[in-house]
Write a protein that holds these residues in place. Structure first.
Motif, mmCIF file in Angstrom:
data_model
loop_
_atom_site.group_PDB
_atom_site.id
_atom_site.type_symbol
_atom_site.label_atom_id
_atom_site.label_comp_id
_atom_site.label_asym_id
_atom_site.label_seq_id
_atom_site.Cartn_x
_atom_site.Cartn_y
_atom_site.Cartn_z
ATOM 1 N N THR A 1 0.847 -1.271 0.409
ATOM 2 C CA THR A 1 0.066 0.131 -0.092
ATOM 3 C C THR A 1 0.723 1.276 0.100
ATOM 4 O OG1 THR A 1 -1.779 -1.307 1.198
ATOM 5 C CG2 THR A 1 -1.875 1.125 1.200
ATOM 6 N N PRO A 2 2.061 1.353 0.745
ATOM 7 C CA PRO A 2 2.901 2.739 0.701
ATOM 8 C C PRO A 2 3.450 2.780 -0.416
ATOM 9 C CG PRO A 2 2.933 1.466 2.885
ATOM 10 C CD PRO A 2 2.320 0.552 1.960
ATOM 11 N N LEU A 3 3.855 1.620 -1.360
ATOM 12 C CA LEU A 3 4.689 1.639 -2.547
ATOM 13 C C LEU A 3 3.655 2.159 -3.440
ATOM 14 C CD1 LEU A 3 6.727 0.833 -4.445
ATOM 15 C CD2 LEU A 3 5.829 -1.415 -4.603
ATOM 16 N N MET A 4 2.268 1.665 -3.371
ATOM 17 C CA MET A 4 1.035 2.205 -4.239
ATOM 18 C C MET A 4 0.858 3.729 -4.260
ATOM 19 S SD MET A 4 -2.710 0.610 -5.010
ATOM 20 C CE MET A 4 -3.767 1.460 -5.703
ATOM 21 N N SER A 5 0.907 4.087 -2.866
ATOM 22 C CA SER A 5 0.428 5.411 -2.772
ATOM 23 C C SER A 5 1.659 6.287 -3.413
ATOM 24 C CB SER A 5 0.229 5.800 -1.373
ATOM 25 O OG SER A 5 1.332 5.467 -0.395
ATOM 26 N N ALA A 6 2.859 5.693 -3.137
ATOM 27 C CA ALA A 6 4.226 6.564 -3.894
ATOM 28 C C ALA A 6 4.051 6.515 -5.251
ATOM 29 C CB ALA A 6 5.110 5.919 -3.292
ATOM 30 N N THR A 7 3.375 5.603 -5.973
ATOM 31 C CA THR A 7 3.255 5.922 -7.309
ATOM 32 C C THR A 7 2.082 6.860 -7.879
ATOM 33 O OG1 THR A 7 1.971 3.745 -7.243
ATOM 34 C CG2 THR A 7 4.387 3.678 -7.546
ATOM 35 N N ASN A 8 1.414 7.362 -7.055
ATOM 36 C CA ASN A 8 0.584 8.332 -7.597
ATOM 37 C C ASN A 8 1.046 9.395 -8.285
ATOM 38 O OD1 ASN A 8 -1.841 6.801 -6.580
ATOM 39 N ND2 ASN A 8 -1.830 8.040 -4.565
ATOM 40 N N ALA A 9 2.098 9.673 -8.002
ATOM 41 C CA ALA A 9 2.599 10.849 -8.841
ATOM 42 C C ALA A 9 3.004 10.336 -10.350
ATOM 43 C CB ALA A 9 4.088 11.330 -8.362
ATOM 44 N N ILE B 1 1.583 11.704 -13.941
ATOM 45 C CA ILE B 1 2.318 11.931 -15.199
ATOM 46 C C ILE B 1 1.676 11.110 -16.375
ATOM 47 C CG2 ILE B 1 4.705 11.583 -16.378
ATOM 48 C CD1 ILE B 1 5.893 12.153 -13.479
ATOM 49 N N THR B 2 1.404 9.825 -16.061
ATOM 50 C CA THR B 2 0.800 9.018 -17.100
ATOM 51 C C THR B 2 -0.546 9.609 -17.695
ATOM 52 O OG1 THR B 2 1.566 7.087 -15.970
ATOM 53 C CG2 THR B 2 -0.119 6.706 -17.624
ATOM 54 N N VAL B 3 -1.342 10.357 -16.743
ATOM 55 C CA VAL B 3 -2.407 11.159 -17.369
ATOM 56 C C VAL B 3 -2.222 12.394 -18.388
ATOM 57 C CG1 VAL B 3 -4.596 12.419 -16.565
ATOM 58 C CG2 VAL B 3 -3.994 10.409 -15.448
ATOM 59 N N VAL B 4 -1.111 12.871 -17.770
ATOM 60 C CA VAL B 4 -0.611 13.931 -18.643
ATOM 61 C C VAL B 4 -0.101 13.509 -19.790
ATOM 62 C CG1 VAL B 4 1.102 15.718 -18.881
ATOM 63 C CG2 VAL B 4 -0.076 15.408 -16.622
ATOM 64 N N GLY B 5 0.744 12.481 -20.018
ATOM 65 C CA GLY B 5 0.952 11.819 -21.362
ATOM 66 C C GLY B 5 -0.014 11.245 -22.281
ATOM 67 N N ALA C 1 -0.771 12.576 -25.721
ATOM 68 C CA ALA C 1 -0.824 11.731 -27.118
ATOM 69 C C ALA C 1 -2.161 11.982 -27.675
ATOM 70 C CB ALA C 1 -1.070 10.383 -26.270
ATOM 71 N N LEU C 2 -3.332 12.425 -26.915
ATOM 72 C CA LEU C 2 -4.595 12.551 -27.468
ATOM 73 C C LEU C 2 -4.208 14.077 -28.353
ATOM 74 C CD1 LEU C 2 -7.749 12.148 -27.686
ATOM 75 C CD2 LEU C 2 -8.017 13.761 -25.931
ATOM 76 N N ALA C 3 -3.951 14.941 -27.909
ATOM 77 C CA ALA C 3 -3.571 16.123 -28.709
ATOM 78 C C ALA C 3 -2.778 15.803 -30.023
ATOM 79 C CB ALA C 3 -2.728 17.235 -27.935
ATOM 80 N N ALA D 1 -6.599 5.437 -23.008
ATOM 81 C CA ALA D 1 -5.347 5.677 -21.965
ATOM 82 C C ALA D 1 -5.611 6.847 -20.827
ATOM 83 C CB ALA D 1 -3.990 6.105 -22.812
ATOM 84 N N ILE D 2 -6.486 7.709 -21.491
ATOM 85 C CA ILE D 2 -6.823 8.832 -20.394
ATOM 86 C C ILE D 2 -8.004 8.244 -19.103
ATOM 87 C CG2 ILE D 2 -8.338 10.818 -20.137
ATOM 88 C CD1 ILE D 2 -6.966 11.661 -22.653
ATOM 89 N N VAL D 3 -8.807 7.496 -19.739
ATOM 90 C CA VAL D 3 -9.631 6.768 -18.706
ATOM 91 C C VAL D 3 -8.954 5.771 -17.954
ATOM 92 C CG1 VAL D 3 -11.622 4.988 -18.533
ATOM 93 C CG2 VAL D 3 -11.661 7.115 -20.323
ATOM 94 N N LEU D 4 -8.073 4.882 -18.276
ATOM 95 C CA LEU D 4 -7.417 3.971 -17.508
ATOM 96 C C LEU D 4 -6.428 4.716 -16.486
ATOM 97 C CD1 LEU D 4 -6.805 1.089 -20.248
ATOM 98 C CD2 LEU D 4 -8.638 1.153 -18.277
ATOM 99 N N ALA D 5 -5.772 5.461 -16.948
ATOM 100 C CA ALA D 5 -4.745 6.202 -16.257
ATOM 101 C C ALA D 5 -5.296 7.157 -15.043
ATOM 102 C CB ALA D 5 -3.820 7.169 -17.093
ATOM 103 N N THR D 6 -6.666 7.588 -15.314
ATOM 104 C CA THR D 6 -7.450 8.257 -14.366
ATOM 105 C C THR D 6 -7.909 7.207 -13.367
ATOM 106 O OG1 THR D 6 -7.982 10.041 -15.764
ATOM 107 C CG2 THR D 6 -8.996 10.041 -14.159
#
Length: 97
Positions: free
Chosen positions: A30-38, A42-46, A50-52, A68-73
């Motif tokens: 769980t702490p590892l997962m919370s640390a990967t939220n950042a 970045i994946t959402v921004v990417g 890609a959409l643009a 990709a946006i839906v899954l990353a969100t």
């Protein structure tokens, strides 16, 4: 040729990720997962980039970028929900009220 290389990189990354996560003790998942939220942010921004980039290219690129946006969100929101739930376990009973 480029497609085969990209598929190869994806498969290697999937196996490497599975091996790395399987070596982490269960208390740290769980702490590892919370640390990967950042990283998920970045994946959402990417995905938006890609959409643009695919806006003028064609429908398939736009559909894949939207997926990709839906899954990353979903991943990002789920990560924050799990983090909140984890932090709730450590709060004192007086603080919950």
């Amino acid at each position: 040729m480029d497609t085969i290389l990209l598929i190869f990189i994806f498969v290697i990354a999937a196996f490497l990720g599975k091996e790395l996560i399987s070596k982490v003790p269960s208390q740290l998942h769980t702490p590892l997962m919370s640390a990967t939220n950042a990283i998920s942010g970045i994946t959402v921004v990417g995905a938006f980039v890609a959409l643009a980039a695919s806006a003028g290219g064609g429908t398939l690129g736009m559909v894949l970028a939207f997926i990709a946006i839906v899954l990353a969100t979903i991943n990002l929101v789920g990560g924050f929900m799990v983090t909140e739930r984890m932090l709730e376990m450590f709060r004192k009973k007086e603080d919950k009220k």
